[in-house]
Design an enzyme around this catalytic site. Structure first.
Site, mmCIF file in Angstrom:
data_model
loop_
_atom_site.group_PDB
_atom_site.id
_atom_site.type_symbol
_atom_site.label_atom_id
_atom_site.label_comp_id
_atom_site.label_asym_id
_atom_site.label_seq_id
_atom_site.Cartn_x
_atom_site.Cartn_y
_atom_site.Cartn_z
ATOM 1 N N GLY A 129 1.846 5.234 11.498
ATOM 2 C CA GLY A 129 3.134 5.748 12.178
ATOM 3 C C GLY A 129 3.532 4.312 13.038
ATOM 4 O O GLY A 129 5.036 4.607 13.794
ATOM 5 N N LYS A 185 5.979 -3.291 0.377
ATOM 6 C CA LYS A 185 5.295 -4.105 0.890
ATOM 7 C C LYS A 185 5.301 -4.445 -1.030
ATOM 8 O O LYS A 185 4.163 -3.555 -1.701
ATOM 9 C CB LYS A 185 3.776 -3.782 1.086
ATOM 10 C CG LYS A 185 2.828 -5.561 1.529
ATOM 11 C CD LYS A 185 1.695 -4.249 2.375
ATOM 12 C CE LYS A 185 1.801 -4.233 3.311
ATOM 13 N NZ LYS A 185 0.797 -4.062 4.352
#
Length: 233
Positions: free
Chosen positions: A79, A179
Site C-alpha cells: 500500500g 515497472k
C-alpha cells in the site's frame, strides 16, 4: 518531499545482531534493509514501503498526480503507492487499490481484494472509481528467479496485463505507470504505448537501488480507444 530521505550517507552502518540460522543472501538483504535510508525514512513517515519514494520522486519530476484525480493502483499491497496517491489527489480525488492479496485499509482509499484481470473484479474497480481513471499505477513484480531473460519476460507480462487494463479504463489524456526491467519495454508493447499515448518514456527514480535492473515506463496523454468504464454519474 520526495528528495533524498534524511540521514542518508551519515553515521555508521548498522550490523545484524545475530546471523544464526540465516543464509548468506538473507544476511545481506537484512543488512541492506537496516542501512537503507529510504527504509528508515518510510518508517519515520508512516509509509508502508520504501517503494513509496519511487512514486514520490517520479511525481515530483513529471507531475503525474494532481488534486482531484481518479487513480487505480494495481497489485497495490502493501500500500505504499496507494498512500502517496491518496496524499496527492486529496479528498476531492478517488483512489482505488486492488490486489489479489489481502491489504490493510488505507484511509482515503477504496481497497479491493481480487484479481483485476477477472471481469467481476474489474467491474468492482470501475464502480468504485465512479468514472474513468486519470492514472493507472502498477508497481507489480513477480518473484525473481535470478535468470535475467526469464525475469524480464515475467515482469513484462505483468506490465502488459496492466496496460491492457489501463486501455480499458483510462480517461482521455490519462497516464499509465508500470515497472519494467532494464532493456525497457518489448517492441510490441512499446508500439502499443506510442500508438495510444502522446508521450512514452523510461524513468529510474533515485529511490530505485543502483544495483537493481528495474525501470518504470511512464506513458502520458492517453489518446482514447477501447474503454469500457462508464461515464461519471
Amino acid at each position: 518531499m520526495a528528495k533524498q530521505p534524511p540521514g542518508s550517507g551519515r553515521g555508521m552502518s548498522t550490523r545484524l545482531k545475530t546471523a544464526e540460522g540465516r543464509s548468506t543472501a538473507s544476511q545481506r538483504w537484512l543488512t541492506r534493509q537496516l542501512n537503507d535510508p529510504y527504509v528508515k525514512a518510510a518508517k519515520e513517515r508512516g509509509l508502508r514501503s520504501r517503494a513509496a519514494f519511487k512514486l514520490l520522486e517520479m511525481d515530483e519530476k513529471l507531475k503525474l498526480l494532481k488534486p482531484g484525480l481518479r487513480v487505480v493502483d494495481l497489485g497495490a499491497a502493501p500500500g505504499g503507492w496507494t498512500q502517496v496517491a491518496v496524499q496527492v489527489v486529496g479528498p476531492k480525488g478517488q483512489v482505488v487499490a486492488i490486489d489479489i492479496l489481502p491489504m490493510d485499509p488505507v484511509p482515503g482509499a477504496t481497497v479491493l481484494q481480487g484479481d483485476f484481470q477477472d471481469p467481476e473484479a474489474e467491474q468492482r474497480t470501475i464502480e468504485a472509481m465512479r468514472g474513468r481513471a486519470d492514472v493507472v499505477l502498477s508497481d507489480m513484480a513477480p518473484n525473481t528467479t535470478g535468470h535475467q531473460a526469464t525475469d524480464h519476460l515475467r515482469i513484462m507480462a505483468l506490465a502488459e496485463i496492466g496496460l491492457d487494463f489501463a486501455r480499458r479504463v483510462l480517461a482521455p489524456r490519462g497516464a499509465f505507470i508500470a515497472k519494467v526491467l532494464q532493456g525497457g519495454t518489448t517492441g510490441e508493447m512499446l508500439a502499443t504505448l506510442k500508438r495510444d499515448f502522446v508521450t512514452v518514456r523510461h524513468v529510474k527514480p533515485p529511490a530505485s537501488r543502483k544495483d537493481s535492473a528495474e525501470l518504470y515506463v511512464v506513458a502520458t496523454g492517453f489518446r482514447g480507444g477501447v474503454m469500457t468504464a462508464p461515464d461519471p454519474l
